[in-house]
Design a protein around this motif. Structure first.
Motif, PDB file in Angstrom:
ATOM      1  N   ILE A 198       6.048   2.869  -0.065  1.00  0.00           N
ATOM      2  CA  ILE A 198       5.183   1.733  -0.369  1.00  0.00           C
ATOM      3  C   ILE A 198       5.459   0.710   0.736  1.00  0.00           C
ATOM      4  O   ILE A 198       6.586   0.230   0.876  1.00  0.00           O
ATOM      5  CB  ILE A 198       5.487   1.129  -1.749  1.00  0.00           C
ATOM      6  CG1 ILE A 198       5.290   2.180  -2.847  1.00  0.00           C
ATOM      7  CG2 ILE A 198       4.594  -0.083  -2.012  1.00  0.00           C
ATOM      8  CD1 ILE A 198       5.735   1.728  -4.227  1.00  0.00           C
ATOM      9  N   SER A 199       4.448   0.415   1.522  1.00  0.00           N
ATOM     10  CA  SER A 199       4.604  -0.539   2.636  1.00  0.00           C
ATOM     11  C   SER A 199       4.067  -1.898   2.218  1.00  0.00           C
ATOM     12  O   SER A 199       2.921  -2.020   1.786  1.00  0.00           O
ATOM     13  CB  SER A 199       3.839  -0.045   3.864  1.00  0.00           C
ATOM     14  OG  SER A 199       4.331   1.196   4.276  1.00  0.00           O
ATOM     15  N   CYS A 200       4.901  -2.931   2.396  1.00  0.00           N
ATOM     16  CA  CYS A 200       4.531  -4.305   2.065  1.00  0.00           C
ATOM     17  C   CYS A 200       4.855  -5.170   3.281  1.00  0.00           C
ATOM     18  O   CYS A 200       5.930  -5.791   3.341  1.00  0.00           O
ATOM     19  CB  CYS A 200       5.313  -4.800   0.857  1.00  0.00           C
ATOM     20  SG  CYS A 200       5.213  -3.758  -0.598  1.00  0.00           S
ATOM     21  N   GLY A 201       3.980  -5.194   4.259  1.00  0.00           N
ATOM     22  CA  GLY A 201       4.249  -5.948   5.481  1.00  0.00           C
ATOM     23  C   GLY A 201       5.419  -5.340   6.223  1.00  0.00           C
ATOM     24  O   GLY A 201       5.384  -4.180   6.617  1.00  0.00           O
ATOM     25  N   SER A 202       6.504  -6.094   6.365  1.00  0.00           N
ATOM     26  CA  SER A 202       7.681  -5.596   7.081  1.00  0.00           C
ATOM     27  C   SER A 202       8.666  -4.895   6.145  1.00  0.00           C
ATOM     28  O   SER A 202       9.629  -4.290   6.595  1.00  0.00           O
ATOM     29  CB  SER A 202       8.387  -6.755   7.789  1.00  0.00           C
ATOM     30  OG  SER A 202       8.845  -7.691   6.826  1.00  0.00           O
ATOM     31  N   LYS A 229       0.851  -1.197   0.000  1.00  0.00           N
ATOM     32  CA  LYS A 229       0.000   0.000   0.000  1.00  0.00           C
ATOM     33  C   LYS A 229       0.887   1.248   0.000  1.00  0.00           C
ATOM     34  O   LYS A 229       1.780   1.378   0.835  1.00  0.00           O
ATOM     35  CB  LYS A 229      -0.893   0.043   1.251  1.00  0.00           C
ATOM     36  CG  LYS A 229      -1.786  -1.160   1.415  1.00  0.00           C
ATOM     37  CD  LYS A 229      -2.891  -1.163   0.393  1.00  0.00           C
ATOM     38  CE  LYS A 229      -3.776  -2.367   0.594  1.00  0.00           C
ATOM     39  NZ  LYS A 229      -4.094  -3.060  -0.612  1.00  0.00           N
ATOM     40  N   PRO A 230       0.610   2.179  -0.919  1.00  0.00           N
ATOM     41  CA  PRO A 230       1.412   3.414  -0.942  1.00  0.00           C
ATOM     42  C   PRO A 230       0.884   4.441   0.067  1.00  0.00           C
ATOM     43  O   PRO A 230      -0.307   4.512   0.342  1.00  0.00           O
ATOM     44  CB  PRO A 230       1.236   3.916  -2.370  1.00  0.00           C
ATOM     45  CG  PRO A 230      -0.095   3.401  -2.787  1.00  0.00           C
ATOM     46  CD  PRO A 230      -0.279   2.088  -2.073  1.00  0.00           C
ATOM     47  N   THR A 231       1.817   5.213   0.589  1.00  0.00           N
ATOM     48  CA  THR A 231       1.487   6.365   1.438  1.00  0.00           C
ATOM     49  C   THR A 231       2.294   7.543   0.906  1.00  0.00           C
ATOM     50  O   THR A 231       3.522   7.451   0.807  1.00  0.00           O
ATOM     51  CB  THR A 231       1.873   6.100   2.911  1.00  0.00           C
ATOM     52  OG1 THR A 231       1.212   4.924   3.349  1.00  0.00           O
ATOM     53  CG2 THR A 231       1.483   7.267   3.785  1.00  0.00           C
TER      54      THR A 231
END
Length: 188
Positions: free
Chosen positions: A158-162, A135-137
């Motif tokens: 862009i966050s992908c879990g850890s 998910k992008p922030t």
């Protein structure tokens, strides 16, 4: 003392023959002397208000131009910000989905395409190992407009879990903004 003059008056005071009216007023039946605004009881003459209306008109015109200018500026910058945010969101979603061909063809400026081939771009995106959980922030938007040309700098993560990937895009153009600079790197 003259005949008919009160004993407490100075000689000649109040005597009509010396031109002094009795008790500070005009002799009976004589017209009153005009005061600073004309005859006593008369309204002061209406002053022309043309100068006041001219000044108010100028001030009103300046205020109106300032408001219109501010609204146009907010609309232009706000429109460019919304456009840049939409471009960044659309591009990032294509990258996350792995649709690198569409992202490359539709969003990158021809000058950037000359520096970065489609194959290099696709290999770089695949090395990030993005998936549907990412998910992008976007935490920074800087938009400017100069001579009808819009520029927007977008930064975020862009966050992908850890795992996190830093992103930074620069879009440029007037009506059709294209990406002229890109950074997608794993966060250290």
């Amino acid at each position: 003392m003259q005949h008919g003059q009160p004993p407490y008056a100075a000689p000649g005071a109040g005597d009509p023959q010396y031109g002094h009216p009795r008790y500070g007023s005009a002799p009976y039946g004589a017209p009153a002397a005009p005061g600073p605004y004309g005859v006593p009881g008369q309204q002061p003459p209406a002053r022309g208000r043309k100068k006041l209306w001219i000044i108010l008109g100028i001030v009103g015109g300046v205020v109106l131009l300032a408001v219109v200018g501010a609204l146009l500026l907010v609309n232009l910058v706000g429109g460019a910000t919304a456009k840049a945010k939409g471009l960044a969101e659309d591009f990032t979603q294509l990258v996350i989905a792995g649709d690198t061909d569409t992202a490359y063809d539709d969003f990158l400026d021809p000058a950037l395409q000359e520096k970065l081939s489609k194959e290099e771009f696709a290999a770089g995106v695949q090395s990030l190992e993005l998936d549907e959980t990412c998910k992008p922030t976007y935490n920074d938007f800087k938009v400017s407009t100069e001579n009808g040309n819009n520029a927007a700098d977008v930064a975020g993560v862009i966050s992908c879990g850890s795992k996190e990937v830093d992103l930074a895009y620069r879009f440029d153009g007037n009506k059709d903004m294209k990406m002229i600079n890109i950074k997608l790197r794993p966060k250290a």
